[in-house]
Write a protein that holds these residues in place. Sequence first.
Motif, PDB file in Angstrom:
ATOM      1  N   ASP A   1       4.924  -1.760  10.063  1.00  0.00           N
ATOM      2  CA  ASP A   1       3.914  -3.159   9.653  1.00  0.00           C
ATOM      3  C   ASP A   1       3.266  -3.300   7.767  1.00  0.00           C
ATOM      4  O   ASP A   1       2.338  -4.147   7.737  1.00  0.00           O
ATOM      5  CB  ASP A   1       3.062  -2.761   9.898  1.00  0.00           C
ATOM      6  N   GLY A   2       4.451  -2.720   7.012  1.00  0.00           N
ATOM      7  CA  GLY A   2       5.059  -3.353   5.831  1.00  0.00           C
ATOM      8  C   GLY A   2       3.951  -2.593   4.507  1.00  0.00           C
ATOM      9  O   GLY A   2       3.962  -2.322   3.317  1.00  0.00           O
ATOM     10  N   PHE A   3       3.511  -1.428   5.476  1.00  0.00           N
ATOM     11  CA  PHE A   3       3.275   0.100   4.499  1.00  0.00           C
ATOM     12  C   PHE A   3       4.226   0.466   3.392  1.00  0.00           C
ATOM     13  O   PHE A   3       5.241   0.335   4.183  1.00  0.00           O
ATOM     14  CB  PHE A   3       2.605   1.523   4.852  1.00  0.00           C
ATOM     15  N   ARG A   4       3.694   1.272   2.840  1.00  0.00           N
ATOM     16  CA  ARG A   4       4.920   1.811   1.605  1.00  0.00           C
ATOM     17  C   ARG A   4       4.963   3.488   1.567  1.00  0.00           C
ATOM     18  O   ARG A   4       4.580   4.083   0.557  1.00  0.00           O
ATOM     19  CB  ARG A   4       5.451   1.077   0.389  1.00  0.00           C
ATOM     20  N   VAL A   5       5.711   4.079   1.864  1.00  0.00           N
ATOM     21  CA  VAL A   5       5.881   5.234   2.323  1.00  0.00           C
ATOM     22  C   VAL A   5       6.365   5.570   0.854  1.00  0.00           C
ATOM     23  O   VAL A   5       7.547   5.783   0.727  1.00  0.00           O
ATOM     24  CB  VAL A   5       6.438   6.435   2.957  1.00  0.00           C
ATOM     25  N   VAL A   6       6.080   6.070  -0.054  1.00  0.00           N
ATOM     26  CA  VAL A   6       6.370   6.772  -1.198  1.00  0.00           C
ATOM     27  C   VAL A   6       6.485   8.310  -1.908  1.00  0.00           C
ATOM     28  O   VAL A   6       7.315   8.621  -2.387  1.00  0.00           O
ATOM     29  CB  VAL A   6       5.289   6.205  -2.664  1.00  0.00           C
ATOM     30  N   LEU A   7       5.798   8.647  -0.324  1.00  0.00           N
ATOM     31  CA  LEU A   7       6.047  10.316  -1.050  1.00  0.00           C
ATOM     32  C   LEU A   7       5.807  11.012   0.903  1.00  0.00           C
ATOM     33  O   LEU A   7       5.365  10.743   0.953  1.00  0.00           O
ATOM     34  CB  LEU A   7       4.821  10.982  -1.793  1.00  0.00           C
ATOM     35  N   SER A   8       6.769  11.931   0.628  1.00  0.00           N
ATOM     36  CA  SER A   8       6.540  12.648   1.983  1.00  0.00           C
ATOM     37  C   SER A   8       6.732  14.308   1.511  1.00  0.00           C
ATOM     38  O   SER A   8       7.784  14.456   0.821  1.00  0.00           O
ATOM     39  CB  SER A   8       7.430  12.775   3.224  1.00  0.00           C
ATOM     40  N   GLY A   9       6.233  15.299   2.496  1.00  0.00           N
ATOM     41  CA  GLY A   9       6.415  16.740   2.585  1.00  0.00           C
ATOM     42  C   GLY A   9       5.597  17.453   3.717  1.00  0.00           C
ATOM     43  O   GLY A   9       5.613  16.834   4.714  1.00  0.00           O
ATOM     44  N   ASN A  10       5.332  18.517   3.187  1.00  0.00           N
ATOM     45  CA  ASN A  10       4.399  19.210   3.722  1.00  0.00           C
ATOM     46  C   ASN A  10       3.131  19.499   3.765  1.00  0.00           C
ATOM     47  O   ASN A  10       2.750  19.685   2.450  1.00  0.00           O
ATOM     48  CB  ASN A  10       4.889  21.638   4.104  1.00  0.00           C
TER      49      ASN A  10
ATOM     50  N   VAL B   1       0.739  -1.751   0.331  1.00  0.00           N
ATOM     51  CA  VAL B   1      -0.191  -0.317  -0.018  1.00  0.00           C
ATOM     52  C   VAL B   1       1.276   1.034   0.299  1.00  0.00           C
ATOM     53  O   VAL B   1       2.124   1.283   1.208  1.00  0.00           O
ATOM     54  CB  VAL B   1      -0.651   0.139   1.157  1.00  0.00           C
ATOM     55  N   ARG B   2       0.445   2.103  -0.934  1.00  0.00           N
ATOM     56  CA  ARG B   2       1.145   3.344  -1.256  1.00  0.00           C
ATOM     57  C   ARG B   2       0.862   4.309  -0.397  1.00  0.00           C
ATOM     58  O   ARG B   2      -0.147   5.061  -0.753  1.00  0.00           O
ATOM     59  CB  ARG B   2       1.733   3.909  -2.778  1.00  0.00           C
ATOM     60  N   VAL B   3       1.837   5.110   0.385  1.00  0.00           N
ATOM     61  CA  VAL B   3       1.662   6.039   1.320  1.00  0.00           C
ATOM     62  C   VAL B   3       1.859   7.724   1.248  1.00  0.00           C
ATOM     63  O   VAL B   3       2.990   7.191   0.775  1.00  0.00           O
ATOM     64  CB  VAL B   3       1.155   5.914   3.274  1.00  0.00           C
ATOM     65  N   GLN B   4       1.128   8.392   1.384  1.00  0.00           N
ATOM     66  CA  GLN B   4       1.801   9.790   1.025  1.00  0.00           C
ATOM     67  C   GLN B   4       1.859  10.245   2.680  1.00  0.00           C
ATOM     68  O   GLN B   4       0.888  10.844   2.913  1.00  0.00           O
ATOM     69  CB  GLN B   4       0.895  10.290   0.299  1.00  0.00           C
ATOM     70  N   VAL B   5       2.855  10.833   3.330  1.00  0.00           N
ATOM     71  CA  VAL B   5       2.787  11.561   4.642  1.00  0.00           C
ATOM     72  C   VAL B   5       3.293  13.166   4.299  1.00  0.00           C
ATOM     73  O   VAL B   5       4.079  13.075   4.019  1.00  0.00           O
ATOM     74  CB  VAL B   5       3.582  11.040   5.600  1.00  0.00           C
ATOM     75  N   LEU B   6       2.094  13.478   4.574  1.00  0.00           N
ATOM     76  CA  LEU B   6       2.562  15.268   4.824  1.00  0.00           C
ATOM     77  C   LEU B   6       2.013  15.617   6.439  1.00  0.00           C
ATOM     78  O   LEU B   6       1.127  15.030   7.342  1.00  0.00           O
ATOM     79  CB  LEU B   6       0.864  16.137   3.959  1.00  0.00           C
ATOM     80  N   ASN B   7       3.688  16.962   6.506  1.00  0.00           N
ATOM     81  CA  ASN B   7       3.370  17.180   8.120  1.00  0.00           C
ATOM     82  C   ASN B   7       2.368  18.790   7.978  1.00  0.00           C
ATOM     83  O   ASN B   7       2.758  19.487   7.000  1.00  0.00           O
ATOM     84  CB  ASN B   7       4.870  17.686   8.404  1.00  0.00           C
ATOM     85  N   GLY B   8       1.368  18.056   9.029  1.00  0.00           N
ATOM     86  CA  GLY B   8       0.447  19.382   8.517  1.00  0.00           C
ATOM     87  C   GLY B   8       1.067  19.883  10.443  1.00  0.00           C
ATOM     88  O   GLY B   8      -0.885  20.519  10.868  1.00  0.00           O
ATOM     89  N   ASN B   9       1.958  20.163  10.636  1.00  0.00           N
ATOM     90  CA  ASN B   9       1.732  20.270  12.332  1.00  0.00           C
ATOM     91  C   ASN B   9       2.776  21.128  12.891  1.00  0.00           C
ATOM     92  O   ASN B   9       2.935  22.180  13.466  1.00  0.00           O
ATOM     93  CB  ASN B   9       1.935  19.705  13.577  1.00  0.00           C
TER      94      ASN B   9
ATOM     95  N   ALA C   1      -7.304   2.300   5.250  1.00  0.00           N
ATOM     96  CA  ALA C   1      -7.280   3.145   5.966  1.00  0.00           C
ATOM     97  C   ALA C   1      -7.335   3.386   7.974  1.00  0.00           C
ATOM     98  O   ALA C   1      -6.275   3.927   8.295  1.00  0.00           O
ATOM     99  CB  ALA C   1      -8.180   4.175   5.707  1.00  0.00           C
ATOM    100  N   GLU C   2      -8.264   2.258   7.895  1.00  0.00           N
ATOM    101  CA  GLU C   2      -8.538   1.886   9.765  1.00  0.00           C
ATOM    102  C   GLU C   2      -6.820   1.159  10.069  1.00  0.00           C
ATOM    103  O   GLU C   2      -6.205   1.710  11.268  1.00  0.00           O
ATOM    104  CB  GLU C   2     -10.056   1.723   9.721  1.00  0.00           C
ATOM    105  N   GLN C   3      -6.318   0.617   9.406  1.00  0.00           N
ATOM    106  CA  GLN C   3      -4.925  -0.126  10.243  1.00  0.00           C
ATOM    107  C   GLN C   3      -3.735   0.646   9.934  1.00  0.00           C
ATOM    108  O   GLN C   3      -3.391   0.892  11.093  1.00  0.00           O
ATOM    109  CB  GLN C   3      -4.970  -1.099   8.799  1.00  0.00           C
ATOM    110  N   ALA C   4      -4.005   2.130   9.157  1.00  0.00           N
ATOM    111  CA  ALA C   4      -2.907   2.729   8.970  1.00  0.00           C
ATOM    112  C   ALA C   4      -3.372   3.785  10.470  1.00  0.00           C
ATOM    113  O   ALA C   4      -2.469   3.484  11.018  1.00  0.00           O
ATOM    114  CB  ALA C   4      -2.521   3.952   7.647  1.00  0.00           C
ATOM    115  N   ARG C   5      -4.335   4.730  10.628  1.00  0.00           N
ATOM    116  CA  ARG C   5      -4.676   5.219  11.722  1.00  0.00           C
ATOM    117  C   ARG C   5      -4.229   4.673  12.859  1.00  0.00           C
ATOM    118  O   ARG C   5      -3.868   5.355  13.456  1.00  0.00           O
ATOM    119  CB  ARG C   5      -6.029   5.304  11.694  1.00  0.00           C
TER     120      ARG C   5
END
Length: 105
Positions: free
Chosen positions: A36-45, A12-20, A69-73
């Motif tokens: 847990d096996g998720f793949r973070v492919v993008l990150s930024g603000n 599962v491809r995940v984008q993580v954005l810093n919102g704080n 989505a619930e597993q990620a949460r």
Amino acid sequence: TAHAEAPLHDAVRVQVLNGNGSPGIGQEVADRLLADGFRVVLSGNARSLDHSRTLVVTYDATPEGLELAEQARDLIGVGEVQVSRLDQGIVDLTIVVGKDFLRKL
């Protein structure tokens, strides 16, 4: 094709954005997901650094998409799952890390 015994979130491809605005917070979230096996492919603000609540956005409204989505949460420990009607071909989930995550550290 995926094997039945493989975890749902394999690849599962995940984008993580810093919102704080807290430095390094995206990496903290990414580490929890990667373990847990998720793949973070993008990150930024995120566009705004004033998110009070973490959002876990899925682009897949099926039961499977919502479950991922619930597993990620659950891995992050906070967050509200939302379904986006926008098609996102690059990632399966977008996580906007809010200020509520800082209180979980």
